[in-house]
Design a protein around this motif. Sequence first.
Motif, mmCIF file in Angstrom:
data_model
loop_
_atom_site.group_PDB
_atom_site.id
_atom_site.type_symbol
_atom_site.label_atom_id
_atom_site.label_comp_id
_atom_site.label_asym_id
_atom_site.label_seq_id
_atom_site.Cartn_x
_atom_site.Cartn_y
_atom_site.Cartn_z
ATOM 1 N N CYS A 41 87.808 -30.952 39.695
ATOM 2 C CA CYS A 41 86.369 -30.310 39.737
ATOM 3 C C CYS A 41 86.408 -28.833 39.343
ATOM 4 N N ILE A 42 85.228 -28.488 38.669
ATOM 5 C CA ILE A 42 84.988 -27.137 38.355
ATOM 6 C C ILE A 42 84.382 -26.645 39.884
ATOM 7 N N THR A 43 84.817 -25.488 40.263
ATOM 8 C CA THR A 43 84.582 -24.948 41.388
ATOM 9 C C THR A 43 84.082 -23.054 41.331
ATOM 10 N N ILE A 44 83.133 -22.867 41.841
ATOM 11 C CA ILE A 44 82.734 -21.312 41.859
ATOM 12 C C ILE A 44 83.051 -20.976 43.311
ATOM 13 N N ILE A 45 83.667 -19.703 43.285
ATOM 14 C CA ILE A 45 83.998 -19.425 44.819
ATOM 15 C C ILE A 45 83.597 -17.944 45.057
ATOM 16 N N GLY A 46 83.070 -17.517 45.998
ATOM 17 C CA GLY A 46 82.782 -16.257 46.474
ATOM 18 C C GLY A 46 83.528 -15.904 47.696
ATOM 19 N N THR A 47 84.136 -14.808 47.554
ATOM 20 C CA THR A 47 85.155 -14.393 48.573
ATOM 21 C C THR A 47 84.706 -12.900 49.360
ATOM 22 N N ARG A 48 84.795 -12.748 50.638
ATOM 23 C CA ARG A 48 84.429 -11.365 51.204
ATOM 24 C C ARG A 48 85.605 -11.288 52.168
ATOM 25 N N SER A 49 86.200 -10.128 52.021
ATOM 26 C CA SER A 49 87.419 -9.704 52.888
ATOM 27 C C SER A 49 86.726 -9.283 54.148
ATOM 28 N N ALA A 50 87.688 -8.965 55.337
ATOM 29 C CA ALA A 50 87.591 -8.435 56.579
ATOM 30 C C ALA A 50 86.566 -6.961 56.380
ATOM 31 N N GLY A 52 85.015 -6.021 53.650
ATOM 32 C CA GLY A 52 83.518 -6.040 52.854
ATOM 33 C C GLY A 52 83.930 -6.194 51.461
ATOM 34 N N GLU A 53 85.252 -6.210 51.127
ATOM 35 C CA GLU A 53 85.518 -6.355 49.524
ATOM 36 C C GLU A 53 85.195 -7.875 48.929
ATOM 37 N N GLN A 54 84.422 -7.913 48.008
ATOM 38 C CA GLN A 54 84.011 -9.137 47.425
ATOM 39 C C GLN A 54 84.517 -9.453 46.154
ATOM 40 N N ARG A 55 84.809 -10.847 45.963
ATOM 41 C CA ARG A 55 85.631 -11.225 44.860
ATOM 42 C C ARG A 55 84.809 -12.506 44.454
ATOM 43 N N SER A 56 84.818 -12.605 43.095
ATOM 44 C CA SER A 56 84.280 -13.832 42.505
ATOM 45 C C SER A 56 85.505 -14.692 41.435
ATOM 46 N N SER A 57 85.509 -16.021 41.685
ATOM 47 C CA SER A 57 86.227 -16.836 41.034
ATOM 48 C C SER A 57 85.580 -18.032 40.491
ATOM 49 N N ALA A 109 76.328 -15.206 33.313
ATOM 50 C CA ALA A 109 75.783 -14.233 34.071
ATOM 51 C C ALA A 109 75.469 -14.793 35.416
ATOM 52 N N TRP A 110 74.901 -15.844 35.542
ATOM 53 C CA TRP A 110 74.327 -16.418 36.586
ATOM 54 C C TRP A 110 75.625 -16.767 37.699
ATOM 55 N N ALA A 111 76.517 -17.393 37.230
ATOM 56 C CA ALA A 111 77.657 -17.730 38.087
ATOM 57 C C ALA A 111 78.335 -16.476 38.673
ATOM 58 N N LEU A 112 78.494 -15.450 37.881
ATOM 59 C CA LEU A 112 78.763 -14.154 38.547
ATOM 60 C C LEU A 112 78.054 -13.729 39.684
ATOM 61 N N GLY A 113 76.542 -13.846 39.428
ATOM 62 C CA GLY A 113 75.559 -13.417 40.505
ATOM 63 C C GLY A 113 75.800 -14.242 41.518
ATOM 64 N N LEU A 114 75.905 -15.590 41.277
ATOM 65 C CA LEU A 114 75.795 -16.451 42.546
ATOM 66 C C LEU A 114 77.332 -16.284 43.397
ATOM 67 N N ALA A 115 78.220 -15.871 42.697
ATOM 68 C CA ALA A 115 79.626 -15.944 43.521
ATOM 69 C C ALA A 115 79.478 -14.638 44.312
ATOM 70 N N ALA A 130 71.218 -20.130 49.441
ATOM 71 C CA ALA A 130 71.427 -18.892 48.176
ATOM 72 C C ALA A 130 72.196 -20.046 46.911
ATOM 73 N N ALA A 131 72.865 -20.951 47.272
ATOM 74 C CA ALA A 131 73.231 -21.778 46.272
ATOM 75 C C ALA A 131 72.112 -22.649 45.655
ATOM 76 N N ASP A 132 71.463 -23.154 46.653
ATOM 77 C CA ASP A 132 70.094 -24.038 46.144
ATOM 78 C C ASP A 132 69.408 -23.397 45.263
ATOM 79 N N GLU A 133 69.088 -22.224 45.578
ATOM 80 C CA GLU A 133 68.030 -21.572 44.838
ATOM 81 C C GLU A 133 68.596 -21.027 43.461
#
Length: 228
Positions: A41-50, A52-57, A109-115, A130-133
């Motif tokens: 599958c194709i998967t979008i991932i949003g990550t937050r470190s302890a 507060g650093e955020q990553r999109s994948s 752009a929406w995928a980056l914003g969602l992540a 957030a994901a549903d909207e």
Amino acid sequence: MYYFEFDPAPPLAAHVARYWGLAAPMRLPGGHAHQLPPDGCITIIGTRSATGEQRSSLVGPRAEPLTLTLNPGDRLWGIRFWPDAGGAVLHEEPRRLHGHFVSPVTAPAWALGLARVLAACADEAAAARAADEMLAAPVVAAGPLDPLVRMAVRGLIVTNGDMEIAELARGVRLGLRQLERRFGAATGLSPLQYARIRKMRPVLPHLLGHAPRSWDDVARAPAEATRP
């Protein structure tokens, strides 16, 4: 490691298979290598470190495990699309994403914003809202999916990949080459590759009690057992 899955809103369910969360405990050694099993599958991932650093994948369809490097307190929220739907929602050819891990996400752009929004979510309820909207408009824009490819995907899921591809083609009333072409265009994988993935991801025993091997079994399988 704490992993759990939850459902998208019903209007998204034909395109989005599952949402998932993964939390790394604070006692985890730094730089821990965590493997995500292949799911095709194709998967979008949003990550937050302890800290507060955020990553999109963005994870493309894969036939092999993906190794993620996690640190104590990392929190991940994932959106797993149906194998035949991720490319349509992203307006991207799945073959071009096959085997790729893109971080940070640059398009659409929406995928980056969602992540990014997901990475900031503190709990399952917030992530689901957030994901549903944010997926509502992209899913509508994706348009209709190939119903025969979806039937083939479901057949391989329910049978744990234990179905001859020639039989699969007959079951969806396509020639073998037609199935391979349409399946590859929609998923980025061949039917055989996806069958091998499903053999590594069997359906839950308590849902079926056995591995069905016929199209009659596929038709009788509960909806929960046909999700990627």
